[in-house]
Design a protein around this motif. Structure first.
Motif, short mmCIF file in Angstrom:
data_model
loop_
_atom_site.label_atom_id
_atom_site.label_comp_id
_atom_site.label_asym_id
_atom_site.label_seq_id
_atom_site.Cartn_x
_atom_site.Cartn_y
_atom_site.Cartn_z
N THR A 165 -12.92 -73.02 -111.61
CA THR A 165 -11.61 -72.44 -111.83
C THR A 165 -11.65 -71.41 -112.96
O THR A 165 -12.53 -71.40 -113.81
CB THR A 165 -10.57 -73.52 -112.18
N LEU A 166 -10.65 -70.52 -112.93
CA LEU A 166 -10.57 -69.43 -113.90
C LEU A 166 -9.15 -69.35 -114.44
O LEU A 166 -8.18 -69.44 -113.68
CB LEU A 166 -10.93 -68.09 -113.25
N GLY A 167 -9.06 -69.13 -115.74
CA GLY A 167 -7.77 -68.82 -116.34
C GLY A 167 -7.39 -67.38 -116.02
O GLY A 167 -8.17 -66.63 -115.42
N ALA A 168 -6.19 -67.00 -116.45
CA ALA A 168 -5.68 -65.69 -116.07
C ALA A 168 -6.56 -64.55 -116.60
O ALA A 168 -6.81 -63.56 -115.88
CB ALA A 168 -4.26 -65.52 -116.58
N ASP A 169 -7.06 -64.68 -117.81
CA ASP A 169 -7.87 -63.59 -118.36
C ASP A 169 -9.21 -63.47 -117.64
O ASP A 169 -9.66 -62.37 -117.31
CB ASP A 169 -8.09 -63.81 -119.86
N ALA A 170 -9.85 -64.61 -117.40
CA ALA A 170 -11.14 -64.57 -116.69
C ALA A 170 -10.96 -64.09 -115.26
O ALA A 170 -11.79 -63.36 -114.71
CB ALA A 170 -11.79 -65.95 -116.71
N LEU A 171 -9.86 -64.50 -114.66
CA LEU A 171 -9.57 -64.06 -113.29
C LEU A 171 -9.35 -62.55 -113.26
O LEU A 171 -9.82 -61.86 -112.35
CB LEU A 171 -8.33 -64.80 -112.79
N GLU A 172 -8.67 -62.05 -114.26
CA GLU A 172 -8.45 -60.61 -114.34
C GLU A 172 -9.78 -59.86 -114.41
O GLU A 172 -9.96 -58.84 -113.73
CB GLU A 172 -7.60 -60.29 -115.58
N GLN A 173 -10.71 -60.36 -115.19
CA GLN A 173 -12.03 -59.72 -115.29
C GLN A 173 -12.76 -59.76 -113.95
O GLN A 173 -13.38 -58.78 -113.54
CB GLN A 173 -12.89 -60.42 -116.34
N GLU A 174 -12.69 -60.90 -113.29
CA GLU A 174 -13.37 -61.04 -112.00
C GLU A 174 -12.78 -60.08 -110.98
O GLU A 174 -13.50 -59.40 -110.24
CB GLU A 174 -13.25 -62.49 -111.51
N LEU A 175 -11.47 -60.00 -110.93
CA LEU A 175 -10.81 -59.08 -110.00
C LEU A 175 -11.18 -57.64 -110.32
O LEU A 175 -11.51 -56.84 -109.43
CB LEU A 175 -9.29 -59.26 -110.06
N ALA A 176 -11.17 -57.31 -111.61
CA ALA A 176 -11.47 -55.94 -112.01
C ALA A 176 -12.90 -55.55 -111.65
O ALA A 176 -13.17 -54.39 -111.32
CB ALA A 176 -11.24 -55.78 -113.51
N SER A 177 -13.81 -56.52 -111.67
CA SER A 177 -15.20 -56.20 -111.34
C SER A 177 -15.35 -55.78 -109.89
O SER A 177 -16.36 -55.19 -109.51
CB SER A 177 -16.11 -57.39 -111.66
N PHE A 178 -14.36 -56.09 -109.07
CA PHE A 178 -14.36 -55.65 -107.67
C PHE A 178 -13.27 -54.60 -107.41
O PHE A 178 -12.91 -54.36 -106.26
CB PHE A 178 -14.16 -56.84 -106.74
N ALA A 179 -12.74 -54.03 -108.47
CA ALA A 179 -11.70 -53.00 -108.36
C ALA A 179 -10.46 -53.50 -107.63
O ALA A 179 -9.76 -52.74 -106.96
CB ALA A 179 -12.25 -51.74 -107.68
N ILE A 180 -10.18 -54.79 -107.77
CA ILE A 180 -8.96 -55.36 -107.19
C ILE A 180 -7.86 -55.24 -108.23
O ILE A 180 -7.96 -55.80 -109.32
CB ILE A 180 -9.19 -56.83 -106.79
#
Lengths: 261, 248
Positions: free
Chosen positions: B32-47
Motif C-alpha cells: 500500500t501507498l500513502g497519498a504522497d508516495a502514490l503521487e510519486q508513483e503516478l508521476a513516474s508514469f506521467a499520470i
C-alpha cells in the motif's frame, strides 16, 4: 491507425507462447501471420509456442498444428512438444515423433488443464526424457494448485537435475510468485517466467533480488495474453539495463544453447 | 528506442487513472501507498489524475474511510467515496464527484436490487456521480439489472479482467452509461479489437495501483493500433468528460 512508439530496445526471445484459441472468451488475431505483425511491432524476434489444442484436448493433433506452423515460419517460432500424461505411452511417442524440432527438446506440460499433478505416473517418463536430454520443460503453474502449485516442482527439479524447468507464470499471484522464488532459490535448474495476467507492482525487482536476473525469462503467453504488458513491466522496472537484456533475450538464448548476440 | 524513453510518450496522453486505492490495508499492507508516495508513483508514469478510493472505506467502515479520504486534498486526486445506505447523508454533505458501490458480501454486503439500494442509487444518478463498481462485488447479472434500473447512472466497472467479453460487450452495446477500466483487460490484442469493433468511448484507463504497476496497462494502450484521438480518449478523455458531467 498506428501504435504509439512502443518497442523493445533489444530483440526479444520469448519463452512462452501458444498457437490456437481458447474456450472461455473470444480470441482475437490468433493466426500466426497476425501474431508476426505484433511480434514485429514489439521487436519479438522469436516466440516459443505450444499448441493450445494440445493443452486442452488433443496433443497429437495440436502438436501437428505446431509442426505446420514451424514449416511456414521456422525462423520466427520455436516449438514445444505438448504432452498429455493420460493416454498410455502417448507422451513419449509425441516427444520422439517431434524430436527434430529443437535440441535440446522443448516440452510443455499443462497439469491444470490435463488435471494431473506434476508428479503423476504419466509424467514420469517425460521427466526422465527431459533429464536425459537436457530438456527445457515449460510447466504451467498457479499459486497453491494441487496439480501445479510451484512448490510441487521443487522435488521434481531435484530428482531430475538434467531437466531445465520453467515455472510458467511463476505461480501468477503474489503468493504464487513467492512460492516460485522459494523453488528457484533451492533448485538451480528452475527458471521464472514473467507471463501472466497479474502485474504485481515491484515483483520483478523482488525476483531479481531473490534469485538473480539470470534466472528470469520473458514470456508473453501470446496469443492468449497481451505481449506488450510484460514488456512494459520489464521496461519500467527499476533494474539495470544489463539485467533487462538478460531477461528479454539472453537467458532463454542460453537455455536454448545459443549465443545471445 | 532505449529502455527508458517510452515513458516520454505517455505525457502526451494526459493520463487519468480510474482505478487507484490509497492508504493502509490489512491484507495488502506491504504494497500500500500513502497519498504522497502514490503521487510519486503516478508521476513516474506521467499520470496526472486519478480516481482514488480509500482502503479503510472498503475494508473497515465506509463512513470512517470517507472521513479520512475527505482530508486527503491533492490536485491529482478525485476521491471515490464509499457509498452505502447508511452513508447517504454523509455523501450529501461531501457532494462527491465519484463514489463506489461495494455490494460484495465481504465488503459492504448489501443488495444491488432497487428494493435495497434504490434511494442511494437515485441520489447518485440524480447528480450523475461517477459510480465505480468492482467485478469482485457484483456479478454480470447484477450489473445488468442495475444498469436497467438506473439508466442515468454513469457506472465504471473495474477489475472486470480479460475473460468477460461475452458479457461485457453486449452490456456496453445496450448501455451507453456503462464504462470499464483497462487494468486487467490484457488478453492478446483485446483492447485493440475492442476499439476496432466497439469504439473508444466506453473504455477508461485504469492501473489498479498500488497492487499492480501501471506499466502493463499503459504498454497495452500504447501498443494497440488505434487513432491518436481514440488513445487519448481511453487514456483520460472519457473519464474527464464523465467527471465534468457531474451535477454540483
Amino acid at each position: 491507425m498506428t501504435p504509439a512508439p512502443f518497442r523493445a530496445p533489444v530483440p526479444i526471445v520469448d519463452c512462452h507462447g501458444h498457437l490456437g484459441v481458447h474456450p472461455d472468451f473470444p480470441a482475437y488475431k490468433t493466426e500466426p501471420e497476425e501474431m508476426l505483425e505484433v511480434m514485429d511491432a514489439l521487436n519479438i524476434e522469436r516466440l516459443a509456442i505450444t499448441s493450445t489444442l494440445a493443452c486442452y484436448s488433443d496433443a497429437p493433433r495440436g502438436n501437428a498444428e505446431v509442426a505446420a506452423c514451424l514449416a511456414r515460419h521456422g525462423d520466427r517460432f520455436l516449438g514445444y512438444v505438448t504432452v498429455n500424461p493420460h493416454p498410455r505411452g502417448e507422451a513419449v511417442r509425441e516427444l520422439e515423433r517431434w524430436a527434430d524440432w529443437h535440441r535440446p527438446p522443448l516440452i510443455k506440460m499443462h497439469p491444470d488443464l490435463h488435471q494431473a499433478p506434476v508428479e503423476a505416473a504419466g509424467y514420469r517418463p517425460v521427466w526422465e526424457y527431459a533429464d536425459a536430454n537436457g530438456g527445457i520443460v515449460l510447466v504451467h503453474t498457479w499459486d497453491s494448485d494441487g496439480n501445479c502449485g510451484p512448490l510441487r516442482l521443487l522435488p521434481i527439479a531435484r530428482a531430475y537435475p538434467g531437466a531445465r524447468i520453467i515455472l510458467g507464470h511463476s505461480g501468477v499471484t503474489w503468493r504464487g510468485y513467492e512460492q516460485a522464488m522459494v523453488v528457484a532459490r533451492q533448485a538451480p535448474n528452475t527458471y521464472l517466467d514473467l507471463s501472466g495476467s497479474q502485474a504485481h507492482r515491484g515483483i520483478l525487482e523482488r525476483c531479481v533480488a531473490e534469485v538473480g536476473a539470470e534466472r528470469i525469462l520473458f514470456g508473453s503467453d501470446m496469443p492468449y495474453l497481451e505481449a506488450a504488458a510484460p514488456l512494459g513491466r520489464v521496461l519500467a522496472a527499476q533494474l539495470p539495463e544489463a539485467a533487462k537484456t538478460l531477461i528479454l533475450r539472453g537467458n532463454f538464448c542460453r537455455l536454448l544453447g545459443e549465443a545471445a548476440a | 528506442m532505449s529502455f527508458t524513453d517510452w515513458r516520454a510518450t505517455l505525457a502526451a496522453l494526459e493520463l487519468f487513472d480510474a482505478n487507484v486505492r490509497v492508504g493502509a490495508s490489512g491484507p495488502h499492507g506491504a504494497l500500500t501507498l500513502g497519498a504522497d508516495a502514490l503521487e510519486q508513483e503516478l508521476a513516474s508514469f506521467a499520470i496526472t489524475g486519478a480516481l482514488a478510493a480509500h482502503w479503510a472505506g472498503l475494508e473497515y467502515d465506509a463512513a470512517h474511510g470517507n472521513g479520512v479520504l475527505a482530508e486527503l486534498r491533492r490536485d491529482w486526486l478525485t476521491p471515490v467515496f464509499a457509498a452505502t445506505p447508511e452513508t447517504l447523508a454523509q455523501l450529501e454533505r461531501l457532494r462527491p464527484r465519484a463514489a463506489q458501490l461495494a455490494f460484495g458480501a465481504l465488503r459492504h454486503n448489501f443488495s444491488s436490487a432497487r428494493w435495497c439500494c434504490g434511494e442511494l442509487c437515485e441520489y447518485l444518478q440524480s447528480r450523475r456521480v461517477v459510480t465505480v463498481i468492482s467485478r469482485d462485488d457484483l456479478d454480470w447479472e447484477g450489473l445488468a439489472r442495475l444498469l436497467d434500473d438506473f439508466p442515468g447512472l454513469p457506472v465504471v466497472f473495474v477489475n472486470a479482467g480479460y475473460r468477460g467479453d461475452r458479457y461485457l460487450w453486449p452490456l456496453l452495446r445496450r448501455h451507453s452509461h456503462l464504462y470499464f477500466d483497462t487494468s486487467g483487460y490484457l488478453a492478446h490484442r483485446q483492447l485493440e479489437a475492442f476499439v476496432e469493433r466497439m469504439g473508444a468511448e466506453q473504455a477508461v484507463f485504469g492501473s489498479r495501483l498500488p497492487l499492480f504497476t501501471p506499466a502493463a496497462a499503459l504498454a497495452t494502450l500504447l501498443s494497440a493500433r488505434m487513432s491518436d484521438a481514440q488513445r487519448r480518449a481511453v487514456a483520460g478523455g472519457n473519464l474527464r468528460r464523465l467527471l465534468a458531467e457531474v451535477q454540483a
